[in-house]
Motif scaffolding. Structure first.
Motif: not given
Length: 356
Positions: A39-46, A150-156, A119-125
């Motif tokens: 799924a991942g998720i996009r962090l939003t202001r709202h 961070d899905a774009e930069s790959g930064e944790t 920021t678009e978040l990718r989650v892995e375990s």
């Protein structure tokens, strides 16, 4: 021609239909397995503002641009509590949707405090360990390391380890003689001895770093601890119990499926642990001049929090180090305990923050 909506016919169809299940049983996990959560998720202001406002987290640096820039941010970043919940949420379907006690979480690390909306978040375990439960043969115990990337930069951006009981597909044959813990604390004395508390509990005179240091100095020469309770409480309403978890893609039925939970040990739906935690930490932050959140550890959830329960906060100051922090401030390590209206602990954990 079959009328599938005829009540008797439909009931018969339900009895015969196979259920397409969600989530994984204990047997699906093996040490070293890596799981990319789709799924991942996009962090939003709202989403961030909704989480913060409903959990009473009112630090102006996460609301106003001028306050954010005073702390070294380009704009108000997303709050670490929202980031924790958005990292946890997408992992639930793969890891813990089957149910089972959330036993705890440790090494919660904020790798980058400047995470911004959009920021678009990718989650892995990664599965760190699995073991049998000697006290609950229908469950196993799994520990995962989970990272929000961070899905774009790959930064944790955030990482932690969490441990859950997970239902087994086939119950384990056991005499039930062991003890694993079960999401609640059963440890107690014999009832005859008084609680082993210090003679004095000291509260700081104010919310600044120097206030914490002076309180610790005052406690150092006698049998005392810097420990105090916070005035605010927050009653768990429908938005907290169901709305916030679903907004972070936490699909666990414990928070929104009352029918499924009717026969559970709690007898009904329960609050998401990260909501309880965030409310408790908000109570504490309201009584300190927090500059920046650094990390969290030894997080435990001690009993169920149900709709209508009220969450309060209690804090113990463990240490205060002036060598690291904003000018005139420093690093403070706290222990926080959330408790309900019956004065039962529901959450505990340590937290490290820079305090102005």
């Amino acid at each position: 021609m079959t009328d599938w909506t005829d009540p008797a016919t439909f009931a018969a169809a339900l009895d015969r239909a196979e259920t397409l299940e969600k989530g994984n049983h204990f047997e699906a996990f093996a040490e070293g397995d890596r799981i990319a959560h789709d799924a991942g998720i996009r962090l939003t202001r709202h989403g961030n503002d909704e989480w913060m406002s409903r959990t009473l987290n009112h630090d102006p640096a996460y609301w106003r641009t001028d306050a954010a820039r005073e702390r070294g941010f380009d704009e108000p970043p997303v709050h670490p509590d929202y980031l924790v919940a958005c990292t946890m949420g997408p992992s639930v379907e793969d890891l813990s949707e089957k149910g089972g006690y959330f036993l705890g979480r440790d090494d919660v690390t904020v790798h980058d405090p400047a995470v911004y909306p959009g920021t678009e978040l990718r989650v892995e375990s990664t599965v760190r360990s699995t073991r049998e439960s000697s006290s609950r043969p229908a469950y196993g115990i799994v520990t995962w390391e989970t990272r929000g990337v961070d899905a774009e930069s790959g930064e944790t951006l955030l990482s932690y380890e969490r441990t859950n009981m997970v239902p087994r597909h086939e119950p384990l044959a056991t005499d039930g003689g062991g003890a694993d813990g079960g999401g609640t604390d059963d440890e107690s004395g014999d009832g005859d001895d008084p609680p082993a508390l210090p003679d004095d509990l000291i509260a700081p005179d104010g919310p600044a770093f120097d206030d914490f240091r002076r309180a610790l100095d005052a406690a150092a020469d006698r049998d005392a601890a810097v420990a105090y309770r916070h005035e605010r409480g927050r009653t768990m309403d429908a938005e907290l119990v169901s709305g916030l978890p679903l907004a972070t893609l936490n699909t666990a039925g414990q928070h929104h499926d009352a029918n499924r939970m009717a026969d559970s040990p709690s007898g009904g739906i329960v609050a998401y642990g990260d909501v309880t935690r965030s409310v408790a930490l908000a109570h504490a932050r309201s009584d300190e001049r927090t500059h920046r959140e650094l990390g969290y550890g030894d997080e435990r959830f001690h009993t169920f929090v149900a709709p209508g329960d009220t969450v309060y906060g209690f804090t113990r100051v463990l240490d205060a180090d002036p060598s690291d922090g904003p000018p005139g401030g420093g690093r403070v390590r706290f222990q926080h305990v959330a408790f309900n209206q019956r004065e039962e602990p529901v959450y505990s954990g340590t937290r490290t923050a820079l305090v102005r």
